[in-house]
Design an enzyme around this catalytic site. Structure first.
Site, PDB file in Angstrom:
ATOM      1  NE  ARG A  16      11.023  -6.303   1.505  1.00 30.14           N
ATOM      2  CZ  ARG A  16      10.435  -6.456   2.693  1.00 30.14           C
ATOM      3  NH1 ARG A  16       9.680  -7.498   2.932  1.00 30.14           N
ATOM      4  NH2 ARG A  16      10.596  -5.563   3.648  1.00 30.14           N
ATOM      5  CB  THR A  42      16.235  -2.030  -1.157  1.00 33.11           C
ATOM      6  OG1 THR A  42      17.304  -2.284  -0.261  1.00 33.11           O
ATOM      7  CG2 THR A  42      15.367  -3.238  -1.263  1.00 33.11           C
ATOM      8  CG  ASN A  91       1.995  -1.305   0.425  1.00 29.43           C
ATOM      9  OD1 ASN A  91       1.223  -2.251   0.581  1.00 29.43           O
ATOM     10  ND2 ASN A  91       3.319  -1.475   0.369  1.00 29.43           N
ATOM     11  CB  SER A 143      -4.791  -5.053   8.255  1.00 29.92           C
ATOM     12  OG  SER A 143      -4.944  -6.396   8.667  1.00 29.92           O
ATOM     13  CE1 TYR A 156       0.376  -4.720  10.205  1.00 23.77           C
ATOM     14  CE2 TYR A 156      -1.609  -5.981  10.698  1.00 23.77           C
ATOM     15  CZ  TYR A 156      -0.710  -5.457   9.778  1.00 23.77           C
ATOM     16  OH  TYR A 156      -0.910  -5.664   8.435  1.00 23.77           O
ATOM     17  CB  ALA A 157      -5.004  -4.463  15.917  1.00 27.08           C
ATOM     18  CB  ALA A 158      -3.464   0.319  17.830  1.00 25.04           C
ATOM     19  CE  LYS A 160      -1.418  -2.159   8.468  1.00 20.82           C
ATOM     20  NZ  LYS A 160      -0.994  -1.485   7.232  1.00 20.82           N
ATOM     21  CB  ILE A 189      -1.905 -10.856   1.158  1.00 21.27           C
ATOM     22  CG1 ILE A 189      -3.262 -10.144   1.286  1.00 21.27           C
ATOM     23  CG2 ILE A 189      -1.381 -10.771  -0.279  1.00 21.27           C
ATOM     24  CD1 ILE A 189      -4.397 -10.703   0.463  1.00 21.27           C
TER      25      ILE A 189
HETATM   26  P1  NDP Z   1       6.166  -6.739   3.202  1.00 22.99           P
HETATM   27  O1  NDP Z   1       6.790  -6.972   4.544  1.00 22.99           O
HETATM   28  O2  NDP Z   1       6.319  -7.773   2.161  1.00 22.99           O
HETATM   29  O3  NDP Z   1       6.673  -5.342   2.609  1.00 22.99           O
HETATM   30  C1  NDP Z   1       6.664  -4.201   3.413  1.00 22.99           C
HETATM   31  C2  NDP Z   1       7.097  -3.020   2.576  1.00 22.99           C
HETATM   32  O4  NDP Z   1       7.067  -1.854   3.402  1.00 22.99           O
HETATM   33  C3  NDP Z   1       8.501  -3.166   2.049  1.00 22.99           C
HETATM   34  O5  NDP Z   1       8.542  -2.645   0.742  1.00 22.99           O
HETATM   35  C4  NDP Z   1       9.320  -2.294   2.986  1.00 22.99           C
HETATM   36  O6  NDP Z   1      10.439  -1.745   2.326  1.00 22.99           O
HETATM   37  C5  NDP Z   1       8.326  -1.178   3.305  1.00 22.99           C
HETATM   38  N1  NDP Z   1       8.566  -0.480   4.573  1.00 22.99           N
HETATM   39  C6  NDP Z   1       8.461  -0.962   5.822  1.00 22.99           C
HETATM   40  N2  NDP Z   1       8.716  -0.009   6.719  1.00 22.99           N
HETATM   41  C7  NDP Z   1       8.990   1.119   6.020  1.00 22.99           C
HETATM   42  C8  NDP Z   1       9.330   2.442   6.379  1.00 22.99           C
HETATM   43  N3  NDP Z   1       9.443   2.816   7.665  1.00 22.99           N
HETATM   44  N4  NDP Z   1       9.554   3.347   5.393  1.00 22.99           N
HETATM   45  C9  NDP Z   1       9.440   2.999   4.098  1.00 22.99           C
HETATM   46  N5  NDP Z   1       9.107   1.751   3.691  1.00 22.99           N
HETATM   47  C10 NDP Z   1       8.900   0.826   4.640  1.00 22.99           C
HETATM   48  O7  NDP Z   1       4.626  -6.456   3.523  1.00 22.99           O
HETATM   49  P2  NDP Z   1       3.289  -6.755   2.677  1.00 22.99           P
HETATM   50  O8  NDP Z   1       3.524  -6.522   1.249  1.00 22.99           O
HETATM   51  O9  NDP Z   1       2.728  -8.028   3.158  1.00 22.99           O
HETATM   52  O10 NDP Z   1       2.347  -5.618   3.289  1.00 22.99           O
HETATM   53  C11 NDP Z   1       2.115  -4.377   2.652  1.00 22.99           C
HETATM   54  C12 NDP Z   1       1.037  -3.646   3.449  1.00 22.99           C
HETATM   55  O11 NDP Z   1      -0.147  -4.442   3.487  1.00 22.99           O
HETATM   56  C13 NDP Z   1       1.420  -3.377   4.887  1.00 22.99           C
HETATM   57  O12 NDP Z   1       0.935  -2.130   5.299  1.00 22.99           O
HETATM   58  C14 NDP Z   1       0.704  -4.483   5.642  1.00 22.99           C
HETATM   59  O13 NDP Z   1       0.431  -4.133   6.982  1.00 22.99           O
HETATM   60  C15 NDP Z   1      -0.553  -4.625   4.813  1.00 22.99           C
HETATM   61  N6  NDP Z   1      -1.238  -5.899   4.971  1.00 22.99           N
HETATM   62  C16 NDP Z   1      -0.608  -7.069   4.637  1.00 22.99           C
HETATM   63  C17 NDP Z   1      -1.269  -8.279   4.790  1.00 22.99           C
HETATM   64  C18 NDP Z   1      -0.662  -9.593   4.433  1.00 22.99           C
HETATM   65  O14 NDP Z   1      -1.298 -10.633   4.707  1.00 22.99           O
HETATM   66  N7  NDP Z   1       0.524  -9.648   3.832  1.00 22.99           N
HETATM   67  C19 NDP Z   1      -2.625  -8.319   5.354  1.00 22.99           C
HETATM   68  C20 NDP Z   1      -3.180  -7.035   5.664  1.00 22.99           C
HETATM   69  C21 NDP Z   1      -2.500  -5.877   5.476  1.00 22.99           C
HETATM   70  P3  NDP Z   1      11.980  -2.073   2.696  1.00 22.99           P
HETATM   71  O15 NDP Z   1      12.001  -3.352   3.446  1.00 22.99           O
HETATM   72  O16 NDP Z   1      12.643  -2.122   1.363  1.00 22.99           O
HETATM   73  O17 NDP Z   1      12.387  -0.911   3.532  1.00 22.99           O
END
Ligand code: NDP
Length: 248
Positions: A16, A42, A91, A143, A156-158, A160, A189
Protein backbone atom coordinates in the site's frame (compact mmCIF):
# COMPACT_ATOMS: atom_id res chain seq x y z
CA UNK A 1 12.98 3.08 -18.98
CA UNK A 2 15.45 0.31 -18.19
CA UNK A 3 17.62 2.03 -15.59
CA UNK A 4 17.39 -0.88 -13.14
CA UNK A 5 17.25 -3.69 -15.70
CA UNK A 6 18.18 -7.01 -14.14
CA UNK A 7 18.54 -5.57 -10.62
CA UNK A 8 16.53 -7.19 -7.83
CA UNK A 9 14.77 -4.81 -5.43
CA UNK A 10 12.99 -5.51 -2.15
CA UNK A 11 10.45 -2.97 -0.92
CA UNK A 12 9.11 -3.72 2.55
CA UNK A 13 5.54 -2.60 3.08
CA UNK A 14 4.98 -2.56 -0.66
CA UNK A 15 1.32 -3.55 -0.43
CA UNK A 16 0.00 0.00 0.00
CA UNK A 17 0.84 3.68 0.08
CA UNK A 18 4.42 4.87 -0.28
CA UNK A 19 5.90 1.36 -0.58
CA UNK A 20 3.54 0.48 -3.38
CA UNK A 21 4.51 3.63 -5.29
CA UNK A 22 8.20 2.78 -4.78
CA UNK A 23 7.67 -0.79 -6.04
CA UNK A 24 5.80 0.57 -9.03
CA UNK A 25 8.50 3.01 -10.13
CA UNK A 26 11.27 0.41 -9.67
CA UNK A 27 9.33 -2.16 -11.73
CA UNK A 28 8.63 0.46 -14.43
CA UNK A 29 12.38 1.07 -14.57
CA UNK A 30 13.15 -2.60 -15.20
CA UNK A 31 13.91 -3.93 -11.71
CA UNK A 32 12.69 -7.36 -10.65
CA UNK A 33 10.75 -6.36 -7.57
CA UNK A 34 9.83 -8.21 -4.38
CA UNK A 35 7.36 -6.64 -1.97
CA UNK A 36 6.33 -7.76 1.47
CA UNK A 37 3.45 -7.10 3.81
CA UNK A 38 2.41 -9.00 6.89
CA UNK A 39 0.29 -11.57 5.03
CA UNK A 40 1.15 -13.59 1.95
CA UNK A 41 -2.36 -13.14 0.46
CA UNK A 42 -2.31 -9.32 0.56
CA UNK A 43 1.28 -9.19 -0.66
CA UNK A 44 0.70 -11.56 -3.56
CA UNK A 45 -2.49 -9.75 -4.58
CA UNK A 46 -0.71 -6.37 -4.53
CA UNK A 47 2.24 -7.84 -6.47
CA UNK A 48 -0.10 -9.20 -9.16
CA UNK A 49 -1.75 -5.77 -9.51
CA UNK A 50 1.61 -4.03 -9.71
CA UNK A 51 2.90 -6.48 -12.32
CA UNK A 52 -0.22 -5.94 -14.44
CA UNK A 53 -0.03 -2.14 -14.10
CA UNK A 54 3.70 -1.81 -14.85
CA UNK A 55 4.30 -4.71 -17.20
CA UNK A 56 7.21 -5.62 -14.93
CA UNK A 57 8.05 -8.53 -12.65
CA UNK A 58 6.72 -8.14 -9.11
CA UNK A 59 6.42 -10.87 -6.50
CA UNK A 60 4.76 -10.74 -3.10
CA UNK A 61 5.97 -12.35 0.12
CA UNK A 62 4.24 -12.53 3.49
CA UNK A 63 6.70 -11.44 6.17
CA UNK A 64 6.45 -9.63 9.49
CA UNK A 65 9.77 -7.78 9.42
CA UNK A 66 9.79 -7.55 13.22
CA UNK A 67 10.83 -11.23 13.18
CA UNK A 68 14.46 -11.92 12.26
CA UNK A 69 13.61 -15.52 11.34
CA UNK A 70 10.82 -14.43 9.01
CA UNK A 71 13.08 -11.86 7.31
CA UNK A 72 15.91 -14.35 6.83
CA UNK A 73 13.49 -16.87 5.32
CA UNK A 74 11.98 -14.23 3.01
CA UNK A 75 15.38 -13.02 1.77
CA UNK A 76 16.40 -16.62 1.11
CA UNK A 77 13.21 -17.17 -0.89
CA UNK A 78 13.67 -13.93 -2.89
CA UNK A 79 17.28 -14.83 -3.68
CA UNK A 80 16.14 -18.25 -4.89
CA UNK A 81 13.26 -16.81 -6.94
CA UNK A 82 14.82 -13.63 -8.34
CA UNK A 83 18.53 -13.47 -7.43
CA UNK A 84 20.62 -11.41 -4.96
CA UNK A 85 18.97 -8.22 -3.72
CA UNK A 86 20.71 -5.08 -5.01
CA UNK A 87 18.21 -2.42 -3.90
CA UNK A 88 16.54 -2.49 -0.47
CA UNK A 89 13.83 0.01 0.43
CA UNK A 90 13.05 -0.20 4.15
CA UNK A 91 9.61 1.34 4.00
CA UNK A 92 7.30 -0.77 6.19
CA UNK A 93 6.11 1.16 9.20
CA UNK A 94 3.33 1.55 11.72
CA UNK A 95 2.06 4.15 14.18
CA UNK A 96 0.53 3.69 17.64
CA UNK A 97 0.01 7.31 18.61
CA UNK A 98 -0.69 8.29 22.20
CA UNK A 99 0.72 10.58 24.87
CA UNK A 100 3.65 9.37 26.97
CA UNK A 101 1.62 8.87 30.15
CA UNK A 102 -0.81 6.62 28.30
CA UNK A 103 1.75 4.76 26.23
CA UNK A 104 1.79 1.05 26.98
CA UNK A 105 4.91 -1.09 26.66
CA UNK A 106 3.22 -2.80 23.75
CA UNK A 107 2.67 0.55 21.94
CA UNK A 108 6.36 1.30 22.29
CA UNK A 109 7.63 -2.16 21.40
CA UNK A 110 5.33 -2.71 18.41
CA UNK A 111 6.44 0.54 16.75
CA UNK A 112 10.17 0.15 17.51
CA UNK A 113 10.15 -3.50 16.46
CA UNK A 114 8.49 -2.87 13.10
CA UNK A 115 10.01 0.49 12.14
CA UNK A 116 13.57 0.23 13.45
CA UNK A 117 14.39 -3.38 14.31
CA UNK A 118 12.65 -4.48 11.11
CA UNK A 119 14.99 -2.33 9.02
CA UNK A 120 17.98 -3.77 10.91
CA UNK A 121 16.78 -7.32 10.18
CA UNK A 122 16.41 -6.54 6.47
CA UNK A 123 19.76 -4.77 6.13
CA UNK A 124 21.60 -7.57 7.89
CA UNK A 125 19.94 -10.19 5.71
CA UNK A 126 20.75 -8.50 2.38
CA UNK A 127 24.19 -7.06 3.21
CA UNK A 128 26.09 -10.26 2.48
CA UNK A 129 24.84 -10.38 -1.11
CA UNK A 130 25.55 -6.68 -1.67
CA UNK A 131 29.08 -7.01 -0.23
CA UNK A 132 29.76 -9.90 -2.57
CA UNK A 133 28.56 -7.88 -5.58
CA UNK A 134 30.31 -4.74 -4.31
CA UNK A 135 27.18 -2.83 -5.28
CA UNK A 136 24.08 -1.99 -3.33
CA UNK A 137 21.52 0.67 -2.53
CA UNK A 138 19.79 0.83 0.84
CA UNK A 139 17.08 3.47 1.27
CA UNK A 140 15.43 3.86 4.65
CA UNK A 141 12.09 5.65 4.86
CA UNK A 142 12.34 7.79 7.99
CA UNK A 143 10.13 10.83 8.66
CA UNK A 144 10.42 14.51 9.44
CA UNK A 145 8.95 13.45 12.79
CA UNK A 146 12.28 11.72 13.45
CA UNK A 147 14.02 15.06 12.95
CA UNK A 148 11.58 17.42 14.67
CA UNK A 149 9.71 15.21 17.16
CA UNK A 150 5.94 15.18 17.51
CA UNK A 151 3.73 15.24 20.61
CA UNK A 152 1.80 12.00 20.83
CA UNK A 153 4.32 10.13 18.69
CA UNK A 154 7.29 9.52 21.03
CA UNK A 155 7.50 5.89 19.97
CA UNK A 156 7.23 6.65 16.25
CA UNK A 157 9.64 9.62 16.45
CA UNK A 158 12.19 7.51 18.33
CA UNK A 159 11.98 4.80 15.68
CA UNK A 160 12.38 7.30 12.84
CA UNK A 161 15.24 9.19 14.53
CA UNK A 162 16.86 5.82 15.20
CA UNK A 163 16.64 5.04 11.50
CA UNK A 164 18.65 8.17 10.71
CA UNK A 165 21.50 7.18 13.05
CA UNK A 166 21.32 3.65 11.70
CA UNK A 167 21.51 4.98 8.12
CA UNK A 168 24.58 7.13 8.81
CA UNK A 169 26.37 4.29 10.63
CA UNK A 170 25.75 1.82 7.81
CA UNK A 171 26.80 4.44 5.26
CA UNK A 172 30.16 4.64 7.05
CA UNK A 173 30.45 0.87 7.35
CA UNK A 174 29.55 -0.03 3.78
CA UNK A 175 30.62 2.98 1.70
CA UNK A 176 34.01 1.61 0.67
CA UNK A 177 32.28 -1.49 -0.70
CA UNK A 178 30.14 0.28 -3.28
CA UNK A 179 27.02 0.27 -1.13
CA UNK A 180 25.21 3.53 -0.47
CA UNK A 181 22.84 3.96 2.47
CA UNK A 182 20.50 6.93 2.60
CA UNK A 183 17.28 7.98 4.29
CA UNK A 184 14.25 9.84 3.05
CA UNK A 185 12.29 11.96 5.51
CA UNK A 186 8.80 12.39 4.09
CA UNK A 187 6.50 15.12 5.35
CA UNK A 188 2.75 14.75 5.28
CA UNK A 189 1.86 12.23 2.56
CA UNK A 190 -1.65 11.16 1.59
CA UNK A 191 -1.87 7.42 2.44
CA UNK A 192 -3.85 5.06 4.71
CA UNK A 193 -1.48 6.04 7.54
CA UNK A 194 -2.55 9.69 7.46
CA UNK A 195 -6.17 9.03 6.43
CA UNK A 196 -6.98 8.37 10.11
CA UNK A 197 -6.04 11.93 11.16
CA UNK A 198 -8.92 14.32 11.89
CA UNK A 199 -9.76 16.90 9.19
CA UNK A 200 -8.87 19.59 11.70
CA UNK A 201 -5.38 18.18 12.24
CA UNK A 202 -4.84 17.67 8.50
CA UNK A 203 -5.74 21.31 7.84
CA UNK A 204 -3.43 22.46 10.62
CA UNK A 205 -0.54 20.49 9.11
CA UNK A 206 -1.18 21.74 5.58
CA UNK A 207 -1.14 25.32 6.85
CA UNK A 208 2.45 24.78 8.00
CA UNK A 209 3.59 23.37 4.63
CA UNK A 210 5.25 26.13 2.56
CA UNK A 211 3.99 24.45 -0.62
CA UNK A 212 0.46 24.56 0.81
CA UNK A 213 -0.53 20.98 0.02
CA UNK A 214 -0.07 17.38 1.08
CA UNK A 215 2.42 15.18 -0.76
CA UNK A 216 1.68 12.05 -2.79
CA UNK A 217 3.28 8.62 -2.44
CA UNK A 218 4.77 9.19 -5.90
CA UNK A 219 6.76 12.16 -4.56
CA UNK A 220 8.60 9.78 -2.23
CA UNK A 221 8.98 7.13 -4.95
CA UNK A 222 10.73 9.71 -7.14
CA UNK A 223 13.31 10.20 -4.37
CA UNK A 224 13.78 6.44 -4.07
CA UNK A 225 14.35 6.18 -7.82
CA UNK A 226 17.02 8.88 -7.62
CA UNK A 227 18.83 7.36 -4.63
CA UNK A 228 18.80 3.91 -6.27
CA UNK A 229 20.18 5.27 -9.54
CA UNK A 230 23.76 5.40 -10.86
CA UNK A 231 23.41 9.19 -10.71
CA UNK A 232 23.37 8.96 -6.91
CA UNK A 233 26.50 6.77 -6.73
CA UNK A 234 28.36 9.40 -4.65
CA UNK A 235 25.45 10.14 -2.29
CA UNK A 236 25.56 8.28 1.02
CA UNK A 237 24.55 8.98 4.60
CA UNK A 238 22.17 11.66 3.39
CA UNK A 239 18.69 12.43 4.68
CA UNK A 240 16.56 13.67 1.79
CA UNK A 241 13.61 15.71 3.00
CA UNK A 242 10.59 15.35 0.72
CA UNK A 243 8.09 17.42 2.62
CA UNK A 244 7.03 20.52 0.66
CA UNK A 245 9.40 22.49 2.90
CA UNK A 246 7.61 21.53 6.14
CA UNK A 247 10.70 20.73 8.21
CA UNK A 248 13.09 23.49 7.10
P1 NDP B 1 0.69 2.64 5.13
O1 NDP B 1 0.08 2.46 6.48
O2 NDP B 1 -0.16 3.09 4.01
O3 NDP B 1 1.43 1.29 4.69
C1 NDP B 1 2.28 0.64 5.59
C2 NDP B 1 2.90 -0.55 4.89
O4 NDP B 1 3.78 -1.20 5.81
C3 NDP B 1 1.88 -1.56 4.44
O5 NDP B 1 2.28 -2.07 3.19
C4 NDP B 1 1.98 -2.65 5.50
O6 NDP B 1 1.68 -3.92 4.97
C5 NDP B 1 3.47 -2.59 5.85
N1 NDP B 1 3.81 -3.09 7.19
C6 NDP B 1 3.48 -2.57 8.38
N2 NDP B 1 4.01 -3.29 9.38
C7 NDP B 1 4.70 -4.30 8.80
C8 NDP B 1 5.46 -5.38 9.29
N3 NDP B 1 5.64 -5.57 10.61
N4 NDP B 1 6.02 -6.24 8.40
C9 NDP B 1 5.87 -6.07 7.08
N5 NDP B 1 5.15 -5.05 6.54
C10 NDP B 1 4.57 -4.19 7.39
O7 NDP B 1 1.91 3.65 5.37
P2 NDP B 1 2.58 4.76 4.42
O8 NDP B 1 2.64 4.28 3.04
O9 NDP B 1 1.98 6.06 4.75
O10 NDP B 1 4.04 4.79 5.07
C11 NDP B 1 5.15 4.09 4.53
C12 NDP B 1 6.39 4.51 5.32
O11 NDP B 1 6.56 5.92 5.21
C13 NDP B 1 6.30 4.20 6.80
O12 NDP B 1 7.55 3.79 7.28
C14 NDP B 1 5.92 5.53 7.40
O13 NDP B 1 6.33 5.65 8.75
C15 NDP B 1 6.66 6.48 6.49
N6 NDP B 1 6.14 7.85 6.49
C16 NDP B 1 4.86 8.10 6.10
C17 NDP B 1 4.37 9.40 6.10
C18 NDP B 1 2.99 9.76 5.67
O14 NDP B 1 2.62 10.94 5.81
N7 NDP B 1 2.19 8.84 5.14
C19 NDP B 1 5.22 10.50 6.57
C20 NDP B 1 6.54 10.12 6.96
C21 NDP B 1 6.98 8.83 6.91
P3 NDP B 1 0.41 -4.82 5.40
O15 NDP B 1 -0.59 -3.93 6.04
O16 NDP B 1 -0.03 -5.43 4.11
O17 NDP B 1 1.00 -5.80 6.36
Amino acid sequence: MIEFQGKVALVTGGTRGIGRACASILAECGARVAICGRTAETSQAAAAELAAATGGEVRGYGCDIASAEAVNAMVKAIEADLGPIAILVNNAGVTRDTLLMRMKDDDWNAVLNANLTGAFHCCRAVARGMLKERWGRIINISSIVGVRGQAGQANYAASKAGLIGFTKSLARELGSRGITVNAIAPGYIDTDMTAVLSDELKQAIVQQVPMGKVGAAQDIAAGVKYLASEGAAYVTGAVLHIDGGLAM
